[in-house]
Design a protein around this motif. Structure first.
Motif, PDB file in Angstrom:
ATOM      1  N   LEU A   1       0.710  -1.294   0.159  1.00 53.68           N
ATOM      2  CA  LEU A   1      -0.110  -0.072  -0.043  1.00 53.68           C
ATOM      3  C   LEU A   1       0.785   1.144  -0.127  1.00 53.68           C
ATOM      4  O   LEU A   1       0.414   2.441  -0.663  1.00 53.68           O
TER       5      LEU A   1
ATOM      6  N   TYR B   1       0.873   4.056  -2.820  1.00 50.56           N
ATOM      7  CA  TYR B   1       0.529   5.530  -2.519  1.00 50.56           C
ATOM      8  C   TYR B   1       1.738   6.242  -2.936  1.00 50.56           C
ATOM      9  O   TYR B   1       1.132   7.425  -3.180  1.00 50.56           O
TER      10      TYR B   1
ATOM     11  N   LEU C   1      -4.473   3.670 -10.214  1.00 57.04           N
ATOM     12  CA  LEU C   1      -4.817   3.552  -8.533  1.00 57.04           C
ATOM     13  C   LEU C   1      -5.522   5.033  -8.146  1.00 57.04           C
ATOM     14  O   LEU C   1      -6.020   4.843  -7.188  1.00 57.04           O
TER      15      LEU C   1
ATOM     16  N   PRO D   1      -8.170   6.683  -8.528  1.00 57.48           N
ATOM     17  CA  PRO D   1      -9.551   6.552  -8.102  1.00 57.48           C
ATOM     18  C   PRO D   1      -9.647   6.056  -6.720  1.00 57.48           C
ATOM     19  O   PRO D   1     -10.710   6.182  -5.833  1.00 57.48           O
ATOM     20  N   PHE D   2      -8.708   5.265  -6.291  1.00 58.22           N
ATOM     21  CA  PHE D   2      -8.701   4.672  -4.992  1.00 58.22           C
ATOM     22  C   PHE D   2      -7.899   5.460  -3.895  1.00 58.22           C
ATOM     23  O   PHE D   2      -7.728   4.718  -2.907  1.00 58.22           O
ATOM     24  N   ARG D   3      -7.672   6.497  -4.296  1.00 59.95           N
ATOM     25  CA  ARG D   3      -6.591   7.450  -3.561  1.00 59.95           C
ATOM     26  C   ARG D   3      -7.125   7.402  -1.826  1.00 59.95           C
ATOM     27  O   ARG D   3      -6.387   7.161  -1.148  1.00 59.95           O
ATOM     28  N   LYS D   4      -8.380   7.605  -2.005  1.00 61.92           N
ATOM     29  CA  LYS D   4      -8.928   8.258  -0.434  1.00 61.92           C
ATOM     30  C   LYS D   4      -8.852   6.823   0.391  1.00 61.92           C
ATOM     31  O   LYS D   4      -8.347   6.895   1.305  1.00 61.92           O
ATOM     32  N   ALA D   5      -9.312   5.782  -0.213  1.00 66.58           N
ATOM     33  CA  ALA D   5      -9.262   4.552   0.441  1.00 66.58           C
ATOM     34  C   ALA D   5      -7.821   3.957   0.786  1.00 66.58           C
ATOM     35  O   ALA D   5      -7.665   3.360   1.841  1.00 66.58           O
ATOM     36  N   ILE D   6      -6.970   4.082   0.036  1.00 63.41           N
ATOM     37  CA  ILE D   6      -5.807   3.748   0.135  1.00 63.41           C
ATOM     38  C   ILE D   6      -5.050   4.660   1.377  1.00 63.41           C
ATOM     39  O   ILE D   6      -4.504   4.122   2.148  1.00 63.41           O
TER      40      ILE D   6
END
Lengths: 317, 200
Positions: free
Chosen positions: A112, A116, A140, A142-147
Protein backbone atom coordinates in the motif's frame (compact mmCIF):
# COMPACT_ATOMS: atom_id res chain seq x y z
CA UNK A 1 35.14 -23.01 28.15
CA UNK A 2 36.40 -23.01 31.73
CA UNK A 3 33.40 -24.45 33.52
CA UNK A 4 32.93 -28.14 33.95
CA UNK A 5 29.37 -27.69 32.74
CA UNK A 6 30.44 -26.24 29.40
CA UNK A 7 30.40 -23.13 27.27
CA UNK A 8 28.30 -20.16 28.43
CA UNK A 9 28.24 -18.28 25.10
CA UNK A 10 24.70 -19.35 24.23
CA UNK A 11 23.38 -17.91 27.52
CA UNK A 12 24.04 -14.26 26.57
CA UNK A 13 20.70 -12.60 27.35
CA UNK A 14 21.13 -10.23 24.39
CA UNK A 15 19.56 -12.30 21.63
CA UNK A 16 18.42 -9.53 19.33
CA UNK A 17 21.19 -7.12 18.34
CA UNK A 18 21.76 -3.85 16.46
CA UNK A 19 20.26 -5.23 13.25
CA UNK A 20 16.94 -5.51 15.06
CA UNK A 21 17.46 -2.02 16.55
CA UNK A 22 17.86 -0.68 12.99
CA UNK A 23 14.74 -2.54 11.89
CA UNK A 24 12.79 -1.04 14.79
CA UNK A 25 14.09 2.40 13.82
CA UNK A 26 13.22 1.94 10.14
CA UNK A 27 9.71 0.68 10.91
CA UNK A 28 9.10 3.65 13.22
CA UNK A 29 10.56 6.08 10.68
CA UNK A 30 8.45 4.67 7.86
CA UNK A 31 5.22 4.79 9.87
CA UNK A 32 5.96 8.19 11.41
CA UNK A 33 6.84 9.80 8.10
CA UNK A 34 3.69 8.67 6.29
CA UNK A 35 1.46 9.44 9.31
CA UNK A 36 2.73 13.03 9.28
CA UNK A 37 2.52 13.29 5.50
CA UNK A 38 -1.09 12.08 5.37
CA UNK A 39 -2.04 13.89 8.59
CA UNK A 40 -0.88 17.25 7.24
CA UNK A 41 -2.73 16.60 3.97
CA UNK A 42 -5.97 16.04 5.87
CA UNK A 43 -5.49 19.26 7.83
CA UNK A 44 -4.42 21.54 5.01
CA UNK A 45 -6.03 24.94 4.48
CA UNK A 46 -8.93 25.63 2.12
CA UNK A 47 -6.56 27.39 -0.31
CA UNK A 48 -4.27 24.40 -0.53
CA UNK A 49 -7.20 22.08 -1.15
CA UNK A 50 -7.84 23.88 -4.47
CA UNK A 51 -4.39 23.12 -5.78
CA UNK A 52 -3.79 19.79 -7.51
CA UNK A 53 -0.10 19.89 -6.62
CA UNK A 54 1.18 17.59 -3.90
CA UNK A 55 2.96 19.17 -0.95
CA UNK A 56 6.71 18.64 -0.66
CA UNK A 57 6.24 17.06 2.78
CA UNK A 58 3.82 14.47 1.42
CA UNK A 59 6.15 13.73 -1.50
CA UNK A 60 9.03 13.28 0.93
CA UNK A 61 6.90 10.96 3.08
CA UNK A 62 5.84 8.99 0.01
CA UNK A 63 9.50 8.33 -0.77
CA UNK A 64 10.71 7.68 2.78
CA UNK A 65 7.95 5.41 3.97
CA UNK A 66 8.27 2.52 1.45
CA UNK A 67 12.07 2.77 1.27
CA UNK A 68 12.51 2.75 5.06
CA UNK A 69 10.19 -0.21 5.56
CA UNK A 70 11.89 -2.15 2.74
CA UNK A 71 15.34 -1.55 4.24
CA UNK A 72 14.02 -2.49 7.66
CA UNK A 73 12.48 -5.71 6.37
CA UNK A 74 15.74 -6.55 4.58
CA UNK A 75 17.53 -6.21 7.94
CA UNK A 76 14.93 -8.45 9.51
CA UNK A 77 15.15 -11.16 6.86
CA UNK A 78 18.92 -11.31 6.84
CA UNK A 79 18.97 -11.53 10.63
CA UNK A 80 17.04 -14.81 10.43
CA UNK A 81 19.17 -17.91 10.83
CA UNK A 82 17.38 -19.25 7.75
CA UNK A 83 16.89 -16.11 5.64
CA UNK A 84 15.93 -18.03 2.52
CA UNK A 85 13.09 -19.68 4.38
CA UNK A 86 11.50 -16.34 5.30
CA UNK A 87 8.44 -17.33 3.26
CA UNK A 88 7.58 -19.84 5.99
CA UNK A 89 6.60 -16.89 8.16
CA UNK A 90 4.21 -15.70 5.42
CA UNK A 91 2.26 -18.96 5.24
CA UNK A 92 2.22 -20.10 8.89
CA UNK A 93 0.43 -17.92 11.43
CA UNK A 94 0.18 -18.22 15.19
CA UNK A 95 -2.32 -15.51 16.04
CA UNK A 96 -1.18 -15.50 19.65
CA UNK A 97 2.17 -14.13 18.44
CA UNK A 98 2.67 -10.38 18.10
CA UNK A 99 5.17 -11.09 15.33
CA UNK A 100 2.59 -12.99 13.27
CA UNK A 101 0.18 -10.05 13.58
CA UNK A 102 2.99 -7.70 12.59
CA UNK A 103 3.76 -9.81 9.52
CA UNK A 104 0.11 -9.49 8.46
CA UNK A 105 0.16 -5.71 9.00
CA UNK A 106 3.43 -5.35 7.07
CA UNK A 107 2.12 -7.57 4.30
CA UNK A 108 -0.62 -5.01 3.65
CA UNK A 109 1.32 -1.89 4.66
CA UNK A 110 4.34 -2.32 2.38
CA UNK A 111 2.54 -2.69 -0.99
CA UNK A 112 0.00 0.00 0.00
CA UNK A 113 2.89 2.33 0.78
CA UNK A 114 4.36 1.72 -2.67
CA UNK A 115 0.95 2.20 -4.31
CA UNK A 116 0.44 5.46 -2.43
CA UNK A 117 3.95 6.61 -3.39
CA UNK A 118 3.11 6.08 -7.08
CA UNK A 119 -0.04 8.20 -6.67
CA UNK A 120 1.67 11.05 -4.83
CA UNK A 121 4.78 11.07 -6.99
CA UNK A 122 2.98 10.74 -10.34
CA UNK A 123 4.36 14.08 -11.56
CA UNK A 124 7.92 13.17 -10.59
CA UNK A 125 7.96 9.71 -12.19
CA UNK A 126 8.84 10.87 -15.73
CA UNK A 127 11.67 13.02 -14.32
CA UNK A 128 13.18 9.98 -12.60
CA UNK A 129 12.92 7.88 -15.79
CA UNK A 130 10.12 5.90 -14.15
CA UNK A 131 7.50 7.12 -16.62
CA UNK A 132 6.50 3.56 -17.41
CA UNK A 133 4.87 3.42 -13.96
CA UNK A 134 2.50 6.28 -14.81
CA UNK A 135 -0.32 4.01 -16.10
CA UNK A 136 -0.23 2.15 -12.77
CA UNK A 137 -0.51 5.46 -10.91
CA UNK A 138 -3.48 6.42 -13.14
CA UNK A 139 -5.23 3.13 -12.35
CA UNK A 140 -4.70 3.66 -8.63
CA UNK A 141 -5.82 7.33 -8.64
CA UNK A 142 -9.56 6.68 -8.08
CA UNK A 143 -8.75 4.63 -4.97
CA UNK A 144 -6.62 7.34 -3.42
CA UNK A 145 -8.88 8.11 -0.47
CA UNK A 146 -9.32 4.42 0.42
CA UNK A 147 -5.59 3.71 0.15
CA UNK A 148 -4.80 6.81 2.21
CA UNK A 149 -7.14 5.89 5.07
CA UNK A 150 -6.04 2.26 5.11
CA UNK A 151 -2.38 3.22 4.97
CA UNK A 152 -2.85 5.70 7.83
CA UNK A 153 -4.47 3.05 10.05
CA UNK A 154 -1.85 0.44 9.14
CA UNK A 155 0.93 2.98 9.81
CA UNK A 156 -0.35 3.47 13.37
CA UNK A 157 -0.25 -0.32 13.66
CA UNK A 158 3.28 -0.61 12.26
CA UNK A 159 4.55 2.27 14.41
CA UNK A 160 3.20 0.78 17.63
CA UNK A 161 3.74 -2.86 16.63
CA UNK A 162 7.50 -2.89 17.12
CA UNK A 163 6.88 -1.77 20.70
CA UNK A 164 4.34 -4.56 21.25
CA UNK A 165 6.79 -7.01 19.65
CA UNK A 166 9.40 -6.55 22.32
CA UNK A 167 7.07 -5.72 25.21
CA UNK A 168 5.49 -9.18 24.79
CA UNK A 169 8.53 -10.79 26.40
CA UNK A 170 7.95 -11.07 30.14
CA UNK A 171 11.55 -12.17 30.67
CA UNK A 172 12.81 -8.58 30.44
CA UNK A 173 11.52 -5.99 32.94
CA UNK A 174 12.45 -2.95 30.85
CA UNK A 175 10.77 -4.28 27.72
CA UNK A 176 7.71 -5.80 29.37
CA UNK A 177 6.00 -2.44 29.96
CA UNK A 178 2.82 -0.99 28.52
CA UNK A 179 4.36 2.37 27.54
CA UNK A 180 6.81 0.87 25.06
CA UNK A 181 4.42 0.74 22.05
CA UNK A 182 3.37 4.35 22.74
CA UNK A 183 6.99 5.46 23.15
CA UNK A 184 7.94 3.79 19.88
CA UNK A 185 4.99 5.29 18.02
CA UNK A 186 5.76 8.81 19.27
CA UNK A 187 9.50 8.58 18.65
CA UNK A 188 8.66 7.19 15.20
CA UNK A 189 6.64 10.37 14.60
CA UNK A 190 9.58 12.59 15.53
CA UNK A 191 11.93 10.57 13.30
CA UNK A 192 9.38 10.72 10.49
CA UNK A 193 9.03 14.50 10.81
CA UNK A 194 12.79 14.97 10.79
CA UNK A 195 13.30 12.74 7.75
CA UNK A 196 10.41 14.40 5.88
CA UNK A 197 12.05 17.76 6.50
CA UNK A 198 15.46 16.64 5.22
CA UNK A 199 14.06 15.07 2.05
CA UNK A 200 11.66 17.96 1.39
CA UNK A 201 14.51 20.48 1.71
CA UNK A 202 17.08 18.53 -0.27
CA UNK A 203 15.05 16.77 -2.96
CA UNK A 204 12.10 19.05 -3.52
CA UNK A 205 13.90 22.33 -2.87
CA UNK A 206 11.12 23.56 -0.69
CA UNK A 207 11.60 27.00 0.84
CA UNK A 208 12.63 26.79 4.52
CA UNK A 209 9.74 29.13 5.37
CA UNK A 210 7.21 26.92 3.57
CA UNK A 211 3.75 26.80 5.23
CA UNK A 212 3.57 22.99 5.46
CA UNK A 213 7.12 22.85 6.76
CA UNK A 214 6.38 25.26 9.58
CA UNK A 215 3.15 23.40 10.36
CA UNK A 216 5.22 20.22 10.76
CA UNK A 217 7.78 22.17 12.74
CA UNK A 218 5.09 23.20 15.24
CA UNK A 219 4.41 19.50 15.92
CA UNK A 220 8.00 18.90 16.97
CA UNK A 221 7.91 20.36 20.47
CA UNK A 222 4.71 18.62 21.66
CA UNK A 223 5.88 15.31 20.13
CA UNK A 224 9.21 15.61 21.91
CA UNK A 225 7.48 16.49 25.19
CA UNK A 226 5.27 13.38 24.92
CA UNK A 227 8.32 11.27 24.09
CA UNK A 228 10.12 12.51 27.22
CA UNK A 229 7.04 11.85 29.29
CA UNK A 230 6.81 8.25 28.05
CA UNK A 231 10.50 7.69 28.78
CA UNK A 232 9.97 9.09 32.28
CA UNK A 233 6.95 6.80 32.71
CA UNK A 234 9.03 3.80 31.60
CA UNK A 235 11.69 4.42 34.24
CA UNK A 236 9.09 5.23 36.91
CA UNK A 237 7.35 1.92 36.19
CA UNK A 238 10.65 0.10 36.74
CA UNK A 239 11.43 2.07 39.90
CA UNK A 240 8.11 1.47 41.60
CA UNK A 241 7.93 -2.19 40.59
CA UNK A 242 11.13 -2.73 42.59
CA UNK A 243 13.15 -5.94 42.69
CA UNK A 244 14.66 -7.13 39.43
CA UNK A 245 12.77 -4.42 37.52
CA UNK A 246 14.35 -1.63 39.58
CA UNK A 247 17.78 -3.18 39.02
CA UNK A 248 17.31 -2.45 35.32
CA UNK A 249 17.57 1.26 36.18
CA UNK A 250 21.30 0.65 36.51
CA UNK A 251 21.34 0.84 32.70
CA UNK A 252 20.97 4.62 33.17
CA UNK A 253 24.13 4.95 35.24
CA UNK A 254 26.52 2.20 34.24
CA UNK A 255 28.01 0.80 31.09
CA UNK A 256 28.12 1.86 27.49
CA UNK A 257 24.32 1.98 27.15
CA UNK A 258 24.15 4.69 29.81
CA UNK A 259 26.36 6.83 27.53
CA UNK A 260 24.20 5.98 24.53
CA UNK A 261 21.16 7.11 26.51
CA UNK A 262 22.53 10.35 27.97
CA UNK A 263 24.62 11.43 24.99
CA UNK A 264 22.61 9.95 22.13
CA UNK A 265 19.00 10.08 23.28
CA UNK A 266 19.03 13.01 25.71
CA UNK A 267 21.93 15.16 24.47
CA UNK A 268 21.71 14.79 20.71
CA UNK A 269 18.07 13.70 20.40
CA UNK A 270 16.42 16.16 22.77
CA UNK A 271 19.13 18.66 23.74
CA UNK A 272 20.22 19.91 20.31
CA UNK A 273 16.67 20.41 18.92
CA UNK A 274 15.55 22.14 22.13
CA UNK A 275 18.62 24.41 22.31
CA UNK A 276 18.22 25.27 18.64
CA UNK A 277 14.87 26.84 19.52
CA UNK A 278 16.79 29.47 21.48
CA UNK A 279 18.67 30.52 18.34
CA UNK A 280 17.49 33.75 16.64
CA UNK A 281 14.78 32.96 14.09
CA UNK A 282 16.92 34.21 11.21
CA UNK A 283 19.67 31.64 11.71
CA UNK A 284 17.36 28.93 13.01
CA UNK A 285 15.37 28.88 9.79
CA UNK A 286 18.31 28.48 7.46
CA UNK A 287 18.41 25.27 5.48
CA UNK A 288 21.66 24.12 7.08
CA UNK A 289 20.44 24.69 10.63
CA UNK A 290 17.16 22.89 9.95
CA UNK A 291 18.89 19.89 8.41
CA UNK A 292 21.38 19.66 11.25
CA UNK A 293 18.63 19.76 13.88
CA UNK A 294 16.65 17.13 11.95
CA UNK A 295 19.69 14.86 11.72
CA UNK A 296 20.30 15.13 15.45
CA UNK A 297 16.64 14.19 16.02
CA UNK A 298 17.09 11.11 13.80
CA UNK A 299 20.29 10.17 15.63
CA UNK A 300 18.46 10.45 18.95
CA UNK A 301 15.69 8.07 17.85
CA UNK A 302 18.23 5.59 16.46
CA UNK A 303 20.10 5.76 19.77
CA UNK A 304 16.85 5.21 21.67
CA UNK A 305 16.13 1.99 19.72
CA UNK A 306 19.64 0.72 20.44
CA UNK A 307 19.39 1.63 24.12
CA UNK A 308 16.04 -0.14 24.51
CA UNK A 309 17.18 -3.28 22.65
CA UNK A 310 20.50 -3.70 24.43
CA UNK A 311 19.77 -2.32 27.91
CA UNK A 312 16.33 -3.92 27.82
CA UNK A 313 17.73 -7.38 27.15
CA UNK A 314 20.65 -7.01 29.55
CA UNK A 315 18.39 -7.15 32.61
CA UNK A 316 16.34 -10.26 33.08
CA UNK A 317 13.68 -11.06 35.69
CA UNK B 1 -6.75 -38.78 31.88
CA UNK B 2 -3.91 -37.01 30.10
CA UNK B 3 -0.37 -37.25 31.34
CA UNK B 4 1.52 -34.45 32.99
CA UNK B 5 5.15 -35.40 32.60
CA UNK B 6 7.39 -33.69 35.11
CA UNK B 7 10.98 -33.92 36.22
CA UNK B 8 12.32 -33.47 39.74
CA UNK B 9 15.91 -32.43 40.32
CA UNK B 10 16.95 -33.30 43.86
CA UNK B 11 19.66 -30.74 44.58
CA UNK B 12 20.42 -32.64 47.77
CA UNK B 13 21.48 -35.72 45.89
CA UNK B 14 23.11 -33.96 42.93
CA UNK B 15 26.89 -33.81 42.98
CA UNK B 16 27.35 -31.67 39.85
CA UNK B 17 29.18 -34.47 38.00
CA UNK B 18 27.71 -33.54 34.59
CA UNK B 19 26.89 -37.15 33.71
CA UNK B 20 23.42 -35.88 32.69
CA UNK B 21 24.99 -33.14 30.59
CA UNK B 22 27.16 -35.66 28.69
CA UNK B 23 24.37 -38.21 28.35
CA UNK B 24 22.11 -35.51 26.89
CA UNK B 25 24.78 -34.42 24.42
CA UNK B 26 25.39 -37.97 23.26
CA UNK B 27 21.69 -38.90 23.04
CA UNK B 28 20.66 -35.80 21.11
CA UNK B 29 23.78 -35.24 19.02
CA UNK B 30 24.08 -31.69 20.34
CA UNK B 31 26.87 -29.73 18.57
CA UNK B 32 29.92 -29.01 20.75
CA UNK B 33 29.45 -25.25 21.10
CA UNK B 34 25.89 -25.46 22.49
CA UNK B 35 24.14 -27.46 25.21
CA UNK B 36 20.59 -28.44 26.12
CA UNK B 37 21.43 -29.18 29.72
CA UNK B 38 23.94 -27.86 32.22
CA UNK B 39 24.21 -28.34 35.97
CA UNK B 40 25.93 -25.21 37.20
CA UNK B 41 27.82 -25.52 40.45
CA UNK B 42 27.18 -22.24 42.25
CA UNK B 43 28.67 -21.15 45.53
CA UNK B 44 30.02 -21.84 48.03
CA UNK B 45 27.28 -20.38 50.20
CA UNK B 46 27.22 -20.06 53.98
CA UNK B 47 29.99 -19.56 56.53
CA UNK B 48 32.89 -21.96 57.06
CA UNK B 49 32.82 -24.73 58.10
CA UNK B 50 29.18 -24.97 57.00
CA UNK B 51 29.80 -24.28 53.35
CA UNK B 52 27.62 -25.72 50.64
CA UNK B 53 27.12 -25.49 46.91
CA UNK B 54 24.01 -25.06 44.86
CA UNK B 55 23.53 -27.41 41.93
CA UNK B 56 21.45 -25.48 39.46
CA UNK B 57 19.98 -27.50 36.61
CA UNK B 58 19.71 -25.25 33.54
CA UNK B 59 17.48 -26.79 30.88
CA UNK B 60 14.02 -26.33 29.40
CA UNK B 61 11.50 -26.09 32.25
CA UNK B 62 8.67 -27.43 30.06
CA UNK B 63 6.41 -24.53 31.08
CA UNK B 64 2.69 -25.22 31.01
CA UNK B 65 2.20 -21.59 30.01
CA UNK B 66 5.25 -21.30 27.78
CA UNK B 67 6.33 -17.78 26.62
CA UNK B 68 8.27 -19.32 23.69
CA UNK B 69 5.10 -20.95 22.32
CA UNK B 70 3.10 -17.74 22.65
CA UNK B 71 5.60 -15.60 20.75
CA UNK B 72 6.55 -18.04 17.95
CA UNK B 73 5.10 -16.46 14.78
CA UNK B 74 4.85 -19.66 12.73
CA UNK B 75 3.75 -22.15 15.38
CA UNK B 76 7.10 -23.95 15.11
CA UNK B 77 7.25 -23.89 18.91
CA UNK B 78 4.19 -25.80 20.08
CA UNK B 79 2.76 -27.83 22.93
CA UNK B 80 2.19 -31.38 21.79
CA UNK B 81 -0.57 -33.80 22.85
CA UNK B 82 1.83 -35.10 25.47
CA UNK B 83 1.93 -31.58 26.95
CA UNK B 84 5.60 -31.16 26.13
CA UNK B 85 6.94 -27.97 24.54
CA UNK B 86 8.56 -29.04 21.26
CA UNK B 87 9.76 -27.57 17.97
CA UNK B 88 8.67 -28.34 14.43
CA UNK B 89 11.97 -27.80 12.63
CA UNK B 90 10.31 -27.47 9.23
CA UNK B 91 8.32 -24.43 10.38
CA UNK B 92 11.17 -22.56 12.12
CA UNK B 93 12.68 -19.58 10.24
CA UNK B 94 15.17 -18.67 12.95
CA UNK B 95 13.73 -15.32 14.08
CA UNK B 96 15.03 -16.07 17.61
CA UNK B 97 11.88 -14.61 19.21
CA UNK B 98 11.55 -17.77 21.34
CA UNK B 99 15.23 -17.59 22.36
CA UNK B 100 14.74 -13.99 23.51
CA UNK B 101 11.37 -14.65 25.16
CA UNK B 102 12.45 -17.64 27.30
CA UNK B 103 12.83 -16.36 30.89
CA UNK B 104 15.10 -19.32 31.70
CA UNK B 105 17.43 -18.62 28.73
CA UNK B 106 17.55 -22.28 27.79
CA UNK B 107 16.70 -21.98 24.12
CA UNK B 108 19.46 -21.62 21.57
CA UNK B 109 19.96 -21.71 17.82
CA UNK B 110 21.43 -25.00 16.72
CA UNK B 111 24.45 -24.02 14.58
CA UNK B 112 24.01 -27.10 12.35
CA UNK B 113 20.28 -27.08 11.69
CA UNK B 114 19.80 -23.29 12.14
CA UNK B 115 16.66 -24.16 14.08
CA UNK B 116 15.78 -23.23 17.67
CA UNK B 117 16.73 -26.10 19.96
CA UNK B 118 16.26 -27.15 23.60
CA UNK B 119 15.52 -30.07 25.92
CA UNK B 120 12.35 -32.01 25.09
CA UNK B 121 12.75 -34.72 27.74
CA UNK B 122 14.16 -36.97 24.92
CA UNK B 123 10.63 -37.16 23.57
CA UNK B 124 11.40 -38.66 20.18
CA UNK B 125 14.41 -40.77 21.01
CA UNK B 126 13.59 -42.29 24.40
CA UNK B 127 10.08 -41.49 25.61
CA UNK B 128 8.78 -42.86 22.30
CA UNK B 129 10.35 -46.20 23.19
CA UNK B 130 8.98 -46.13 26.71
CA UNK B 131 12.38 -45.29 28.20
CA UNK B 132 13.34 -42.52 30.60
CA UNK B 133 15.16 -39.38 29.41
CA UNK B 134 18.90 -39.94 28.96
CA UNK B 135 19.85 -37.63 31.86
CA UNK B 136 17.60 -39.52 34.28
CA UNK B 137 19.11 -42.87 33.29
CA UNK B 138 22.69 -41.59 33.48
CA UNK B 139 22.47 -39.90 36.89
CA UNK B 140 24.69 -41.85 39.31
CA UNK B 141 23.01 -40.53 42.46
CA UNK B 142 19.37 -40.81 41.36
CA UNK B 143 19.03 -37.05 41.69
CA UNK B 144 16.65 -36.96 38.73
CA UNK B 145 13.17 -38.40 38.95
CA UNK B 146 10.83 -38.39 35.96
CA UNK B 147 7.19 -39.38 35.68
CA UNK B 148 3.52 -38.55 35.32
CA UNK B 149 2.29 -36.12 37.97
CA UNK B 150 -1.32 -37.01 37.10
CA UNK B 151 -0.77 -40.59 38.26
CA UNK B 152 -1.21 -40.61 42.07
CA UNK B 153 0.83 -43.80 42.42
CA UNK B 154 3.88 -42.43 40.56
CA UNK B 155 7.18 -41.78 42.27
CA UNK B 156 7.17 -38.10 41.34
CA UNK B 157 3.86 -37.56 43.14
CA UNK B 158 5.13 -39.36 46.24
CA UNK B 159 8.23 -37.20 46.31
CA UNK B 160 6.37 -33.94 45.76
CA UNK B 161 3.98 -34.92 48.57
CA UNK B 162 6.72 -35.68 51.07
CA UNK B 163 9.60 -33.33 50.33
CA UNK B 164 9.81 -29.55 50.06
CA UNK B 165 10.20 -28.47 46.45
CA UNK B 166 10.28 -25.28 44.45
CA UNK B 167 10.14 -24.20 40.83
CA UNK B 168 12.16 -21.47 39.19
CA UNK B 169 10.66 -18.01 38.47
CA UNK B 170 7.08 -18.99 39.27
CA UNK B 171 6.22 -15.29 39.59
CA UNK B 172 6.30 -15.04 35.81
CA UNK B 173 3.30 -17.35 35.60
CA UNK B 174 5.01 -19.87 33.33
CA UNK B 175 4.16 -22.92 35.51
CA UNK B 176 7.39 -24.84 34.95
CA UNK B 177 7.29 -28.65 35.05
CA UNK B 178 10.80 -28.92 36.44
CA UNK B 179 10.64 -29.18 40.23
CA UNK B 180 13.67 -28.77 42.47
CA UNK B 181 14.36 -30.13 45.93
CA UNK B 182 16.62 -27.66 47.74
CA UNK B 183 19.79 -28.63 49.61
CA UNK B 184 19.62 -28.82 53.37
CA UNK B 185 23.37 -28.92 53.92
CA UNK B 186 25.42 -26.07 55.35
CA UNK B 187 22.91 -25.09 57.98
CA UNK B 188 20.65 -23.22 55.58
CA UNK B 189 16.97 -23.90 55.79
CA UNK B 190 15.04 -24.46 52.62
CA UNK B 191 13.08 -21.26 53.19
CA UNK B 192 16.30 -19.35 52.70
CA UNK B 193 16.63 -21.09 49.36
CA UNK B 194 13.14 -20.15 48.39
CA UNK B 195 14.16 -16.59 49.08
CA UNK B 196 17.34 -16.93 47.15
CA UNK B 197 16.28 -18.92 44.12
CA UNK B 198 12.59 -19.41 44.04
CA UNK B 199 10.76 -16.23 44.64
CA UNK B 200 13.13 -13.45 43.64
Amino acid sequence: MNNIWGDMAQYDPVTWNWIIAIYLFMAGLSAGSILIGIGLRWYRSEDDRKSTKESAILKAAAIISPIAISLGLACLVFDLTKPFHFWLILINYNFESVMALGVLALLAYSPLGIAYALIVLRDELPRWKLGFLLPVAQVLMPFRKAIEVLLFILAIGVGAYTGFLISAMNAYPMLNTAVLPALFLVSGLSAGAAANLVVALLMFNVDSHDKELSKMHRLELPVMAIEMMFLFMLFCALYFKGGAAALALASLTTGVWASVFWIGVVGIGFGIPLLSMLMPASSRHTKTAMIMVACSGLTGVLALRHFIIYAGQSYIY
Amino acid sequence: MSKRLIMIHDENKCIGCQACNIACRSENGTPDEVTRLQVRVEGPFGDAPNLHFKYNRVSCQQCEDAPCVKVCPTGAAYVGEDGLVSIKAEKCVGCMYCVAACPYKVRFMNPETKVADKCNFCKETRLAKGELPACVTACPTDALIFGDANDPSSEVVKILNTKPSYQDKTHLGTKPRLYRIPTKRGGSSHEQYLGRYGAI
